[in-house]
Design a protein around this motif. Structure first.
Motif, PDB file in Angstrom:
ATOM      1  N   PHE A  73       4.526  -8.807 -26.686  1.00  0.00           N
ATOM      2  CA  PHE A  73       3.626  -7.659 -26.624  1.00  0.00           C
ATOM      3  C   PHE A  73       3.956  -6.802 -25.403  1.00  0.00           C
ATOM      4  N   ARG A  74       3.999  -7.440 -24.254  1.00  0.00           N
ATOM      5  CA  ARG A  74       4.256  -6.704 -23.006  1.00  0.00           C
ATOM      6  C   ARG A  74       5.608  -5.999 -23.062  1.00  0.00           C
ATOM      7  N   ASN A  76       7.430  -5.122 -25.715  1.00  0.00           N
ATOM      8  CA  ASN A  76       7.463  -4.056 -26.725  1.00  0.00           C
ATOM      9  C   ASN A  76       6.676  -2.828 -26.301  1.00  0.00           C
ATOM     10  N   VAL A  77       5.491  -3.045 -25.758  1.00  0.00           N
ATOM     11  CA  VAL A  77       4.671  -1.902 -25.360  1.00  0.00           C
ATOM     12  C   VAL A  77       5.311  -1.174 -24.174  1.00  0.00           C
ATOM     13  N   GLU A  78       5.823  -1.919 -23.206  1.00  0.00           N
ATOM     14  CA  GLU A  78       6.484  -1.263 -22.067  1.00  0.00           C
ATOM     15  C   GLU A  78       7.709  -0.488 -22.535  1.00  0.00           C
ATOM     16  N   ILE A 101      -1.212  -2.857 -18.535  1.00  0.00           N
ATOM     17  CA  ILE A 101      -0.654  -3.952 -19.346  1.00  0.00           C
ATOM     18  C   ILE A 101      -0.709  -5.287 -18.617  1.00  0.00           C
ATOM     19  N   LEU A 127      -2.035   4.739 -25.498  1.00  0.00           N
ATOM     20  CA  LEU A 127      -0.830   4.592 -26.313  1.00  0.00           C
ATOM     21  C   LEU A 127      -0.861   5.564 -27.493  1.00  0.00           C
ATOM     22  N   LEU A 185       1.381  -5.283 -32.157  1.00  0.00           N
ATOM     23  CA  LEU A 185       2.209  -4.562 -31.183  1.00  0.00           C
ATOM     24  C   LEU A 185       3.398  -5.395 -30.710  1.00  0.00           C
TER      25      LEU A 185
END
Length: 188
Positions: A73-74, A76-78, A101, A127, A185
Motif C-alpha cells: 500500500f505504502r 504503491n500510493v507513494e 501515509i 489522492l 490501493l
C-alpha cells in the motif's frame, strides 16, 4: 432537473447496488453483521482484491499478511503520488499526502483503527484530488469515476462512505473496512 441527467443509480451496475446498500445502509452503518463479513468479502471480490482481503481477515498469520499489504500500500500510493503531475500550486497537496501515509501505516500497525480511519479519509480525499483534480470535489464525482471504470467507481463510492464509520465504536468493523481500501490501493 432534466430527465437526461444521470443519477448514481444509472451508473452503478445493478449487481453492485444491493450489495452497496447492505454495506452502508441508508440509515447508516450499524446494520447487524454476519460473522465472517460475507458482504465485505463479496465487495472485495468485486474490487478484485478477494485473496489479499481474505488472507488479512482469516489467515492464521493475518498480522504478517497485513504488514505485507501495508508495505505494498505504502509503496504503491507513494509511487502514484510521485508520478502524478500537478500544477506548482498543488505541490503542497502532494507533500501533505506523503506525510500522512506513514502516520496511517503506524496507526494501522498499532491497531489504532479509530485514528487510522480519520487519516485514511484524508489520504483518500487528497489522492482523489491529485488524480482527478477539481472533479473530485463535484457532486457527480462518483458517477464520473463509474464511467471511467466500474471497479474504480466502486472504490471511490466506498471511500465516500467511510466517514460513516468514524463514530461507530466497532473497531473490528472499522478495521475490516480499512483493509478493503488498503488491499485495493496495494494492488492498484
Amino acid at each position: 432537473m432534466s430527465s437526461t441527467m444521470m443519477t448514481i443509480d444509472d451508473v452503478i451496475p445493478a449487481e453492485y447496488r444491493e450489495l452497496a446498500e447492505r454495506l452502508f445502509p441508508a440509515t447508516g452503518v450499524g446494520a447487524p453483521r454476519s460473522a465472517g463479513f460475507p458482504d465485505e468479502q463479496q465487495f472485495a471480490r468485486l474490487l478484485g482484491i478477494e485473496n489479499d482481503f481474505n488472507q488479512a481477515l482469516n489467515d492464521t498469520q493475518a498480522n504478517i499478511v497485513i504488514k505485507r499489504i501495508l508495505v505494498h500500500f505504502r509503496n504503491n500510493v507513494e509511487l502514484l503520488i510521485h508520478k502524478t503531475w500537478v500544477e506548482k500550486a498543488d505541490e503542497a497537496h502532494k507533500e501533505k499526502l506523503l506525510m500522512r501515509i506513514p502516520r496511517f501505516v503506524e496507526a494501522m500497525e498499532a491497531g489504532l483503527y479509530d485514528q487510522a480511519i480519520k487519516v485514511f479519509i484524508n489520504i483518500l480525499g487528497e489522492l482523489a484530488y491529485l488524480l482527478f483534480g477539481a472533479q473530485s470535489h463535484k457532486n457527480d464525482f462518483i458517477e464520473y469515476t463509474f464511467r471511467i471504470d466500474s471497479q474504480i467507481g466502486l472504490f471511490w463510492w466506498y471511500s465516500s462512505k467511510l466517514p460513516l464509520l468514524q463514530d461507530t465504536g466497532d473497531l473490528n468493523l472499522v478495521k475490516v473496512y480499512l483493509l478493503i481500501g488498503i488491499c485495493f490501493l496495494a494492488s492498484f
